[in-house]
Enzyme design. Sequence first.
Site, PDB file in Angstrom:
ATOM      1  N   ASP A   1      -3.618  18.144  -7.796  1.00 28.96           N
ATOM      2  CA  ASP A   1      -3.561  16.925  -8.619  1.00 28.96           C
ATOM      3  C   ASP A   1      -4.357  17.124  -9.903  1.00 28.96           C
ATOM      4  OD1 ASP A   1      -2.114  15.548  -6.698  1.00 28.96           O
ATOM      5  OD2 ASP A   1      -3.827  14.447  -5.909  1.00 28.96           O
TER       6      ASP A   1
ATOM      7  N   ARG B   1       4.243  18.910 -11.549  1.00 33.07           N
ATOM      8  CA  ARG B   1       4.529  17.480 -11.423  1.00 33.07           C
ATOM      9  C   ARG B   1       4.247  16.882 -12.796  1.00 33.07           C
ATOM     10  NH1 ARG B   1       0.326  14.719  -7.968  1.00 33.07           N
ATOM     11  NH2 ARG B   1       1.519  15.432  -6.174  1.00 33.07           N
TER      12      ARG B   1
ATOM     13  N   ARG C   1     -12.903   2.053  -6.033  1.00 35.72           N
ATOM     14  CA  ARG C   1     -13.340   2.842  -7.202  1.00 35.72           C
ATOM     15  C   ARG C   1     -12.187   3.009  -8.195  1.00 35.72           C
ATOM     16  NH1 ARG C   1     -15.800   6.847  -4.718  1.00 35.72           N
ATOM     17  NH2 ARG C   1     -14.070   8.306  -4.707  1.00 35.72           N
TER      18      ARG C   1
HETATM   19  C1  LIG Z   1       3.894  11.179  -6.870  1.00 39.12           C
HETATM   20  C2  LIG Z   1       2.901  10.810  -7.933  1.00 39.12           C
HETATM   21  C3  LIG Z   1       1.777  11.600  -8.116  1.00 39.12           C
HETATM   22  C4  LIG Z   1       0.862  11.296  -9.119  1.00 39.12           C
HETATM   23  N1  LIG Z   1      -0.179  12.160  -9.376  1.00 39.12           N
HETATM   24  C5  LIG Z   1      -1.000  11.912 -10.406  1.00 39.12           C
HETATM   25  C6  LIG Z   1      -2.002  12.852 -10.795  1.00 39.12           C
HETATM   26  O1  LIG Z   1      -2.160  13.930 -10.192  1.00 39.12           O
HETATM   27  N2  LIG Z   1      -2.803  12.534 -11.843  1.00 39.12           N
HETATM   28  C7  LIG Z   1      -2.658  11.361 -12.554  1.00 39.12           C
HETATM   29  O2  LIG Z   1      -3.399  11.158 -13.518  1.00 39.12           O
HETATM   30  N3  LIG Z   1      -1.712  10.463 -12.202  1.00 39.12           N
HETATM   31  C8  LIG Z   1      -0.894  10.702 -11.168  1.00 39.12           C
HETATM   32  N4  LIG Z   1       0.074   9.791 -10.843  1.00 39.12           N
HETATM   33  C9  LIG Z   1       0.044   8.443 -11.445  1.00 39.12           C
HETATM   34  C10 LIG Z   1       0.840   8.386 -12.734  1.00 39.12           C
HETATM   35  O3  LIG Z   1       0.167   9.129 -13.717  1.00 39.12           O
HETATM   36  C11 LIG Z   1       0.991   6.934 -13.216  1.00 39.12           C
HETATM   37  O4  LIG Z   1      -0.250   6.377 -13.446  1.00 39.12           O
HETATM   38  C12 LIG Z   1       1.719   6.029 -12.242  1.00 39.12           C
HETATM   39  O5  LIG Z   1       2.790   6.712 -11.640  1.00 39.12           O
HETATM   40  C13 LIG Z   1       2.279   4.817 -12.979  1.00 39.12           C
HETATM   41  O6  LIG Z   1       3.143   5.243 -14.001  1.00 39.12           O
HETATM   42  P1  LIG Z   1       4.731   5.028 -13.981  1.00 39.12           P
HETATM   43  O7  LIG Z   1       5.362   6.235 -14.586  1.00 39.12           O
HETATM   44  O8  LIG Z   1       5.192   4.692 -12.636  1.00 39.12           O
HETATM   45  O9  LIG Z   1       4.985   3.861 -15.019  1.00 39.12           O
HETATM   46  P2  LIG Z   1       4.354   2.403 -15.121  1.00 39.12           P
HETATM   47  O10 LIG Z   1       5.007   1.816 -16.326  1.00 39.12           O
HETATM   48  O11 LIG Z   1       2.886   2.443 -15.070  1.00 39.12           O
HETATM   49  O12 LIG Z   1       4.891   1.696 -13.835  1.00 39.12           O
HETATM   50  C14 LIG Z   1       6.226   1.296 -13.666  1.00 39.12           C
HETATM   51  C15 LIG Z   1       6.237   0.235 -12.575  1.00 39.12           C
HETATM   52  O13 LIG Z   1       5.872   0.827 -11.325  1.00 39.12           O
HETATM   53  C16 LIG Z   1       5.014  -0.023 -10.588  1.00 39.12           C
HETATM   54  N5  LIG Z   1       3.735   0.667 -10.362  1.00 39.12           N
HETATM   55  C17 LIG Z   1       3.282   1.764 -10.995  1.00 39.12           C
HETATM   56  N6  LIG Z   1       2.094   2.178 -10.487  1.00 39.12           N
HETATM   57  C18 LIG Z   1       1.771   1.310  -9.511  1.00 39.12           C
HETATM   58  C19 LIG Z   1       0.679   1.192  -8.598  1.00 39.12           C
HETATM   59  N7  LIG Z   1      -0.346   2.049  -8.578  1.00 39.12           N
HETATM   60  N8  LIG Z   1       0.714   0.155  -7.714  1.00 39.12           N
HETATM   61  C20 LIG Z   1       1.727  -0.709  -7.684  1.00 39.12           C
HETATM   62  N9  LIG Z   1       2.791  -0.633  -8.513  1.00 39.12           N
HETATM   63  C21 LIG Z   1       2.827   0.345  -9.419  1.00 39.12           C
HETATM   64  C22 LIG Z   1       4.847  -1.287 -11.384  1.00 39.12           C
HETATM   65  O14 LIG Z   1       5.796  -2.220 -10.933  1.00 39.12           O
HETATM   66  C23 LIG Z   1       5.193  -0.871 -12.791  1.00 39.12           C
HETATM   67  O15 LIG Z   1       5.708  -1.909 -13.577  1.00 39.12           O
HETATM   68  C24 LIG Z   1       1.032  10.117  -9.898  1.00 39.12           C
HETATM   69  C25 LIG Z   1       2.161   9.326  -9.707  1.00 39.12           C
HETATM   70  C26 LIG Z   1       3.096   9.651  -8.758  1.00 39.12           C
HETATM   71  C27 LIG Z   1       4.332   8.822  -8.625  1.00 39.12           C
END
Ligand SMILES: Cc1cc2nc3c(=O)[nH]c(=O)nc-3n(C[C@H](O)[C@H](O)[C@H](O)COP(=O)(O)OP(=O)(O)OC[C@H]3O[C@@H](n4cnc5c(N)ncnc54)[C@H](O)[C@@H]3O)c2cc1C
Length: 321
Positions: free
Chosen positions: A125, A175, A279
């Site tokens: 990650d 990823r 956190r």
């Molecule tokens: C499989 C996976 C692994 C990841 N690994 C990392 C990593 O190693 N490092 C890192 O910095 N980030 C990681 N992330 C988090 C990523 O960077 C985003 O912060 C997160 O996915 C939200 O972005 P989005 O593209 O879904 O768009 P957004 O516009 O943020 O979300 C789209 C919609 O998805 C829903 N949503 C998104 N996140 C959440 C949540 N946490 N809880 C509830 N609903 C939510 C909401 O309805 C939102 O409107 C990971 C995400 C995924 C899916």
Amino acid sequence: MQLLNKAISYVLPVFPKSMVGYFAKPYIAGERLDDAVKVVRDLMDEGACATLDVLGEEVHHEEQALHAVELYKQVLQRIYSEKLHSGISVKPTHMGLKIDTEFCYKNIRSLVEMASIYKRFVRIDMEDHTTTQDTIDIYKRLKEDFDNVGTVIQAYMRRTVDDINSLIPLKADLRLCKGIYIEPRSVAWKEGSIVNENFSYVLEKLIVNNCYVGIATHDEKLVWEAMRILDKYQVKKDRYEFQMLLGVDAELRRIILSEGHKLRVYVPFGAEWFAYSTRRLKENPTIAGHITKNLISSVFKRKEKALPAEKPKQKQAEISD
Ligand SMILES: Cc1cc2nc3c(=O)[nH]c(=O)nc-3n(C[C@H](O)[C@H](O)[C@H](O)COP(=O)(O)OP(=O)(O)OC[C@H]3O[C@@H](n4cnc5c(N)ncnc54)[C@H](O)[C@@H]3O)c2cc1C
């Protein structure tokens, strides 16, 4: 809205653990490995695969990191013995990055070695910007000896295009996500539309250069962008996968699966769920907004008829599990 999110993220940690558990429940598989195995089995029944994350990060004592390594070894053992379509995701600070980089490298290496025997995949990650360079360096060293390892690229980082330019020649397995930490403007794009443009730009560049990509998003605009790019280059189904977090937009997950794409769900579990959840909420209050939005819509939304859970049409490659 920002103020409300911030307020929720500060109030939740002082709520009773059971109440926070109610909020956290959809996003965390449980405290025990047995709980996580059950969730992975359910996901496999849907046609999805998984990556298991043992909750915990930023350890400052070697014993804590070594304990985490042991837990991950038990996870790998279980994945193998139960033939689960799952890999593992590890956080460098959980593996001791803040103690010593070489110590962290050796810890992750021991997991990658064990996973390679079991034909399973280890994803490193990406955490906040203070860890980016070390994480990429560790990944590059491991990639010299192993194919069953990948890392993460965050579209919000200003350095990301340079990073992928240096990772493409290694045929890196990446990823791609937006990035979840609150970063200063000096290191990260703050404008959402730029982050999305960068996501598409980077995705297209990785696909064109034949890197395996985990498209990690729940943002439907980006899912559409990905579909556009996959169609434009007629990308074979074994060159990419979609990835989503446990508990987020299960309907979108089923739609993507029903269209025959490989999809992996990130499944966090572990005893440290409470400290971890509170956190992370404080670090990034927008998560509180997502949670309340999802909760309110699940309470008020008329129960929608879910799409039938079809198996994806392609066979899942063992090595990428
Ligand atoms: C499989 C996976 C692994 C990841 N690994 C990392 C990593 O190693 N490092 C890192 O910095 N980030 C990681 N992330 C988090 C990523 O960077 C985003 O912060 C997160 O996915 C939200 O972005 P989005 O593209 O879904 O768009 P957004 O516009 O943020 O979300 C789209 C919609 O998805 C829903 N949503 C998104 N996140 C959440 C949540 N946490 N809880 C509830 N609903 C939510 C909401 O309805 C939102 O409107 C990971 C995400 C995924 C899916």
